[in-house]
Design a protein around this motif. Sequence first.
Motif, PDB file in Angstrom:
ATOM      1  N   ASN A 144     -45.532  56.613 -14.543  1.00 58.11           N
ATOM      2  CA  ASN A 144     -44.089  56.417 -14.694  1.00 58.11           C
ATOM      3  C   ASN A 144     -43.319  56.987 -13.511  1.00 58.11           C
ATOM      4  O   ASN A 144     -42.230  56.505 -13.176  1.00 58.11           O
ATOM      5  N   LYS A 145     -43.877  58.011 -12.871  1.00 63.34           N
ATOM      6  CA  LYS A 145     -43.212  58.573 -11.698  1.00 63.34           C
ATOM      7  C   LYS A 145     -43.340  57.651 -10.490  1.00 63.34           C
ATOM      8  O   LYS A 145     -42.494  57.665  -9.598  1.00 63.34           O
ATOM      9  N   SER A 147     -43.558  54.238 -10.609  1.00 63.26           N
ATOM     10  CA  SER A 147     -42.921  52.931 -10.786  1.00 63.26           C
ATOM     11  C   SER A 147     -41.498  53.092 -11.284  1.00 63.26           C
ATOM     12  O   SER A 147     -41.168  54.048 -11.985  1.00 63.26           O
ATOM     13  N   GLY A 148     -40.648  52.135 -10.925  1.00 65.54           N
ATOM     14  CA  GLY A 148     -39.279  52.125 -11.414  1.00 65.54           C
ATOM     15  C   GLY A 148     -39.205  51.451 -12.774  1.00 65.54           C
ATOM     16  O   GLY A 148     -40.211  51.010 -13.337  1.00 65.54           O
ATOM     17  N   ILE A 149     -38.002  51.369 -13.320  1.00 67.22           N
ATOM     18  CA  ILE A 149     -37.810  50.697 -14.606  1.00 67.22           C
ATOM     19  C   ILE A 149     -38.005  49.199 -14.405  1.00 67.22           C
ATOM     20  O   ILE A 149     -37.327  48.581 -13.581  1.00 67.22           O
ATOM     21  N   PRO A 150     -38.931  48.584 -15.121  1.00 65.39           N
ATOM     22  CA  PRO A 150     -39.203  47.157 -14.895  1.00 65.39           C
ATOM     23  C   PRO A 150     -38.078  46.279 -15.431  1.00 65.39           C
ATOM     24  O   PRO A 150     -37.370  46.644 -16.372  1.00 65.39           O
ATOM     25  N   TYR A 406     -45.718  61.647  -1.372  1.00 59.07           N
ATOM     26  CA  TYR A 406     -45.650  62.005  -2.792  1.00 59.07           C
ATOM     27  C   TYR A 406     -45.322  63.487  -2.945  1.00 59.07           C
ATOM     28  O   TYR A 406     -44.455  63.874  -3.741  1.00 59.07           O
ATOM     29  N   ARG A 413     -37.839  67.234  -5.603  1.00 56.31           N
ATOM     30  CA  ARG A 413     -37.499  67.333  -7.019  1.00 56.31           C
ATOM     31  C   ARG A 413     -37.331  68.799  -7.438  1.00 56.31           C
ATOM     32  O   ARG A 413     -36.414  69.152  -8.173  1.00 56.31           O
TER      33      ARG A 413
END
Length: 443
Positions: A144-145, A147-150, A406, A413
């Motif tokens: 999830n980190k 990839s973006g929101i599909p 990464y 962050r």
Amino acid sequence: MNVRGEIVEVREPREVSTQYGERSLAELVIRPDPDRSGAGTDGGSGNGDGDGAATADGGATPASGTTLTPEPTTVTLWGKWTHTAEHAEPGMELLVTDAEENEYRGDVGYATSGDSYVVLEPGFLVDVTDVRSWVQCPRMYYLNKLSGIPLNYPVAKGTIVHEVFGDLLRGRELEESIDERVAEAGLELGLLGMEADEVRDEVRRNAAAIEGWLSQGTLTESEAADAASSEWDGGPTEDDWRSEYTLISPTFGIKGRADALRRGTPVELKTGKNTKRDPRFQDKIQAACYALMLEERGVPADTGTLLYTKNTALDRDEATGDLSPAKDFSVGKGLLEFVVRQRNEIAATEFDSSVPTGYEADAKCEYCFEKDTCMVVAGRLGQESKAGAIGRAVPEEERDYFDRFYRAIEAERRETHREYRKLWEQTAEERADADRALIDLEP
């Protein structure tokens, strides 16, 4: 009292014989931070009732004339908190709430009590949805980190239903809300080839679950008057809902936005279906995170609610099982402790930017909808994965490039989290002096 400081040494967990039988313990040597250790109550809520002044992280500053030695001291973790010790490393920060002080041969130490929580890296803020993903599968948390929101219809529909949910809690008319929210998502729906009328009809069927649930448990006039006359304690009245309510815990290092709070009960909306009697475990964990943060504020949240809106859209002649959309569950101390331990695993993983393999959890890869993605990423990046790996790894220099960026993003962050913490670690004047805030503004 609360004890907080940097871990100096981590000793191996072991079994010992006590008057209560065999018990597990683990000893950590920490260097206490005198500015962040001291009296505290309510499981680290930060409401100190001793002579010292409470700090934002749940500790207290020493009383006048009192000093806390910075010399290393031993903290003993009992029972299931030894699980957290397995993930601890020297250099990490440790917080133990409601610790018991003990003395052995002149050396002062601390140990967990029945009310204690143990938090690794409390300054690292973990999002509630990340805790949910980690419980489902640590590998999914990692993916999830990356990839973006599909852009797909379930995500777009879920966003619309959540917006309508908030509108209904604020007393807005259903049809008016649906029309506006579907219009707002017109671009995404058009790219997906969806017709507005079709979407409105499906959202309306999902909203039926929300309306039915809202009509249950309506307060009587006397109850509503009593609630309205008192200050909010975390539980909204019939006319005083809290939707999309942001909660942040400086003590536990968790943040998130609850879909709704109903009389002190966290409510999470899910646009999928669940025909079982109990909520899905990962959904319970998400709601329990909010219950933990509410308890830190002094709100006894002993119940959570999951609302599966698609249950009302199912054909009752064909579907089987429990089709009621609202599913309640009890929130006990054991579940809250489990939430904190899972959050600690994430903080420990991010401490050295390690990559989860999936073996950290009991997830069944054959049922996972991210299995193919997981295997491809593992294969192309040369990673270990519980699901396996497919494909040939990209050249080593490209993997080094990916790893370097990464880690740079993760470092950024952590810096963001460090700035975030200043909201409760610094006064408004200190933030203004650092050009981070404007104060004394007049309308």
